[in-house]
Scaffold this motif. Sequence first.
Motif, PDB file in Angstrom:
ATOM      1  N   ASP A 275       0.849  -1.193   0.000  1.00 36.18           N
ATOM      2  CA  ASP A 275       0.000   0.000   0.000  1.00 36.18           C
ATOM      3  C   ASP A 275       0.886   1.245   0.000  1.00 36.18           C
ATOM      4  O   ASP A 275       2.013   1.194   0.525  1.00 36.18           O
ATOM      5  CB  ASP A 275      -0.847   0.042   1.292  1.00 36.18           C
ATOM      6  CG  ASP A 275      -1.872  -1.085   1.355  1.00 36.18           C
ATOM      7  OD1 ASP A 275      -2.232  -1.486   2.481  1.00 36.18           O
ATOM      8  OD2 ASP A 275      -2.300  -1.554   0.275  1.00 36.18           O
ATOM      9  N   PRO A 276       0.356   2.401  -0.497  1.00 34.24           N
ATOM     10  CA  PRO A 276       1.159   3.646  -0.501  1.00 34.24           C
ATOM     11  C   PRO A 276       1.695   4.010   0.891  1.00 34.24           C
ATOM     12  O   PRO A 276       2.830   4.464   1.016  1.00 34.24           O
ATOM     13  CB  PRO A 276       0.153   4.690  -0.997  1.00 34.24           C
ATOM     14  CG  PRO A 276      -0.865   3.929  -1.774  1.00 34.24           C
ATOM     15  CD  PRO A 276      -0.935   2.568  -1.149  1.00 34.24           C
ATOM     16  N   ALA A 277       0.928   3.766   1.934  1.00 32.97           N
ATOM     17  CA  ALA A 277       1.365   4.126   3.295  1.00 32.97           C
ATOM     18  C   ALA A 277       2.634   3.365   3.670  1.00 32.97           C
ATOM     19  O   ALA A 277       3.581   3.933   4.231  1.00 32.97           O
ATOM     20  CB  ALA A 277       0.255   3.819   4.296  1.00 32.97           C
ATOM     21  N   ILE A 278       2.696   2.073   3.318  1.00 31.75           N
ATOM     22  CA  ILE A 278       3.878   1.267   3.641  1.00 31.75           C
ATOM     23  C   ILE A 278       5.042   1.650   2.728  1.00 31.75           C
ATOM     24  O   ILE A 278       6.179   1.771   3.165  1.00 31.75           O
ATOM     25  CB  ILE A 278       3.558  -0.238   3.513  1.00 31.75           C
ATOM     26  CG1 ILE A 278       2.475  -0.650   4.516  1.00 31.75           C
ATOM     27  CG2 ILE A 278       4.808  -1.092   3.697  1.00 31.75           C
ATOM     28  CD1 ILE A 278       2.910  -0.572   5.974  1.00 31.75           C
ATOM     29  N   GLN A 279       4.720   1.908   1.458  1.00 33.89           N
ATOM     30  CA  GLN A 279       5.769   2.365   0.516  1.00 33.89           C
ATOM     31  C   GLN A 279       6.450   3.600   1.103  1.00 33.89           C
ATOM     32  O   GLN A 279       7.676   3.661   1.206  1.00 33.89           O
ATOM     33  CB  GLN A 279       5.128   2.754  -0.825  1.00 33.89           C
ATOM     34  CG  GLN A 279       4.512   1.618  -1.637  1.00 33.89           C
ATOM     35  CD  GLN A 279       5.506   0.823  -2.457  1.00 33.89           C
ATOM     36  OE1 GLN A 279       6.721   1.067  -2.332  1.00 33.89           O
ATOM     37  NE2 GLN A 279       5.016  -0.128  -3.210  1.00 33.89           N
TER      38      GLN A 279
ATOM     39  N   ARG B 124      -0.767  -5.844   4.518  1.00 31.85           N
ATOM     40  CA  ARG B 124      -1.597  -6.296   3.421  1.00 31.85           C
ATOM     41  C   ARG B 124      -0.853  -5.979   2.119  1.00 31.85           C
ATOM     42  O   ARG B 124      -0.134  -4.995   2.042  1.00 31.85           O
ATOM     43  CB  ARG B 124      -2.895  -5.467   3.482  1.00 31.85           C
ATOM     44  CG  ARG B 124      -4.000  -5.859   2.546  1.00 31.85           C
ATOM     45  CD  ARG B 124      -5.162  -4.918   2.824  1.00 31.85           C
ATOM     46  NE  ARG B 124      -4.850  -3.595   2.316  1.00 31.85           N
ATOM     47  CZ  ARG B 124      -5.466  -3.061   1.285  1.00 31.85           C
ATOM     48  NH1 ARG B 124      -6.412  -3.759   0.672  1.00 31.85           N
ATOM     49  NH2 ARG B 124      -5.139  -1.869   0.875  1.00 31.85           N
ATOM     50  N   ASP B 125      -0.975  -6.811   1.103  1.00 28.97           N
ATOM     51  CA  ASP B 125      -0.407  -6.416  -0.192  1.00 28.97           C
ATOM     52  C   ASP B 125      -1.307  -6.876  -1.322  1.00 28.97           C
ATOM     53  O   ASP B 125      -2.241  -7.646  -1.116  1.00 28.97           O
ATOM     54  CB  ASP B 125       1.051  -6.887  -0.330  1.00 28.97           C
ATOM     55  CG  ASP B 125       1.193  -8.398  -0.342  1.00 28.97           C
ATOM     56  OD1 ASP B 125       2.058  -8.922   0.362  1.00 28.97           O
ATOM     57  OD2 ASP B 125       0.406  -9.040  -1.066  1.00 28.97           O
ATOM     58  N   LYS B 126      -1.021  -6.413  -2.524  1.00 31.02           N
ATOM     59  CA  LYS B 126      -1.961  -6.573  -3.651  1.00 31.02           C
ATOM     60  C   LYS B 126      -1.793  -7.912  -4.358  1.00 31.02           C
ATOM     61  O   LYS B 126      -2.486  -8.189  -5.329  1.00 31.02           O
ATOM     62  CB  LYS B 126      -1.761  -5.427  -4.652  1.00 31.02           C
ATOM     63  CG  LYS B 126      -2.019  -4.035  -4.059  1.00 31.02           C
ATOM     64  CD  LYS B 126      -1.886  -2.965  -5.136  1.00 31.02           C
ATOM     65  CE  LYS B 126      -1.751  -1.585  -4.533  1.00 31.02           C
ATOM     66  NZ  LYS B 126      -0.478  -1.431  -3.755  1.00 31.02           N
ATOM     67  N   ARG B 127      -0.905  -8.780  -3.883  1.00 28.83           N
ATOM     68  CA  ARG B 127      -0.675 -10.046  -4.591  1.00 28.83           C
ATOM     69  C   ARG B 127      -1.985 -10.811  -4.734  1.00 28.83           C
ATOM     70  O   ARG B 127      -2.345 -11.288  -5.798  1.00 28.83           O
ATOM     71  CB  ARG B 127       0.335 -10.914  -3.837  1.00 28.83           C
ATOM     72  CG  ARG B 127       1.766 -10.648  -4.203  1.00 28.83           C
ATOM     73  CD  ARG B 127       2.697 -11.495  -3.382  1.00 28.83           C
ATOM     74  NE  ARG B 127       2.598 -11.175  -1.957  1.00 28.83           N
ATOM     75  CZ  ARG B 127       3.276 -11.831  -1.024  1.00 28.83           C
ATOM     76  NH1 ARG B 127       4.050 -12.855  -1.365  1.00 28.83           N
ATOM     77  NH2 ARG B 127       3.197 -11.475   0.242  1.00 28.83           N
ATOM     78  N   ASP B 128      -2.718 -10.922  -3.640  1.00 27.38           N
ATOM     79  CA  ASP B 128      -3.979 -11.680  -3.668  1.00 27.38           C
ATOM     80  C   ASP B 128      -5.019 -10.896  -2.871  1.00 27.38           C
ATOM     81  O   ASP B 128      -5.101 -11.030  -1.646  1.00 27.38           O
ATOM     82  CB  ASP B 128      -3.755 -13.071  -3.050  1.00 27.38           C
ATOM     83  CG  ASP B 128      -5.040 -13.894  -2.998  1.00 27.38           C
ATOM     84  OD1 ASP B 128      -4.953 -15.102  -2.684  1.00 27.38           O
ATOM     85  OD2 ASP B 128      -6.115 -13.310  -3.241  1.00 27.38           O
ATOM     86  N   PRO B 129      -5.806 -10.049  -3.571  1.00 25.31           N
ATOM     87  CA  PRO B 129      -6.756  -9.174  -2.862  1.00 25.31           C
ATOM     88  C   PRO B 129      -7.698  -9.940  -1.927  1.00 25.31           C
ATOM     89  O   PRO B 129      -8.193  -9.380  -0.955  1.00 25.31           O
ATOM     90  CB  PRO B 129      -7.531  -8.509  -4.011  1.00 25.31           C
ATOM     91  CG  PRO B 129      -6.628  -8.632  -5.193  1.00 25.31           C
ATOM     92  CD  PRO B 129      -5.851  -9.913  -5.010  1.00 25.31           C
ATOM     93  N   SER B 130      -7.882 -11.263  -2.156  1.00 28.83           N
ATOM     94  CA  SER B 130      -8.787 -12.014  -1.264  1.00 28.83           C
ATOM     95  C   SER B 130      -8.114 -12.295   0.086  1.00 28.83           C
ATOM     96  O   SER B 130      -8.759 -12.661   1.056  1.00 28.83           O
ATOM     97  CB  SER B 130      -9.136 -13.373  -1.913  1.00 28.83           C
ATOM     98  OG  SER B 130      -7.980 -14.217  -1.858  1.00 28.83           O
TER      99      SER B 130
END
Length: 333
Positions: free
Chosen positions: A215-219, A263-269
């Motif tokens: 997420d942008p916050a973690i980036q 959380r990351d975007k690899r697997d939105p579920s």
Amino acid sequence: MRRVTLTQYLIEQQREHQQIPVNLRLQIEVVARAVKAISVNVGKGAIAGVLGEAGTDNIQGEAQKQLDVVANEILLLSNEWGGHLAAMASEEMPLPYPIPNRYPKGEYLLLFDPLDGSSNIDVNISVGTIFSVLRCPEGAEADEDAFLQPGTQQVAAGYALYGPQTLLVLTVGAGVVGFTLDREFGAWVLTNPDMRIPEDTREYAINASNARFWDPAIQRYIDELVAGKEGPRGKDFNMRWVASMVADVHRLLTRGGIFMYPRDKRDPSKPGRLRLMYEANPMSMIVEQAGGAASTGHQRILDVQPDHLHQRVPVVLGSRNEVERVVRYYAEA
Ligand code: AFP
């Protein structure tokens, strides 16, 4: 050094602070005995033929290591007959394990990750066992629903770390204590009477190979740490990642730090990689009891209302001021 064993420590806590009901003390001692047996198996490794794959997958679809299965079996067989538990739940089992009818049932529910960091077993890097104790709701069936209580309801939490030493770290809601296994006598000896996490730190732990999915916050947070003293934080930070949560959390409990599996975007579920009930909740109780903080980025982990046994959550925990900064960045994102 005055040698205080685990049993003596728990009895003194019970006597002086009425902090620990008798059955909870006895239950903790049963877990402490079980992890001694796991430590022996982990220590033997190839000599006992327990390295490598078990040839089966767990509920998470992960290939089980032989020691995952051995550790799970040791915890079930050690805890099922004592009379303190209504049921158990494990990372390695899809459903709760009811106490067999031939044994008396008790008031507590025990959850555990029998061998955390199992991807590190075959390469001889520290692994551990994580456990959490809840009360079974009065008159309730000891089924999955009985376990679905927020982390604030834990009455005890702990982990064993199988490293150069075997350690047991524990909280019953009155601070955090650490014991070292004296392998000669098989006794747990109190070596860390009051573990505290410094509010500030220069050390962070995250699997940076996932950076493109953050997420942008973690980036933003990690970019600032990497920028060091030339950047907005004006100081340098160091990175560590063992890929055994027990080892990474023990390090920050000992010298400060922030541990993140966001959380990351690899697997939105999947809202995260780590499991709420037997990884995030017990570690969050320990971290908070040691003066740190634990958040999903949006919510205190211990306040998360579980909806199933193996649910995953984003995890940001450790030195309070850093965790609060990450939460602020999420709010600003
Ligand atoms: P395993 O027990 O399946 O090895 O997973 C370990 C873990 O749950 C936790 O202990 C680590 O912090 C994290 O996963 C490591 O994840 P990566 O393999 O993505 O670094």
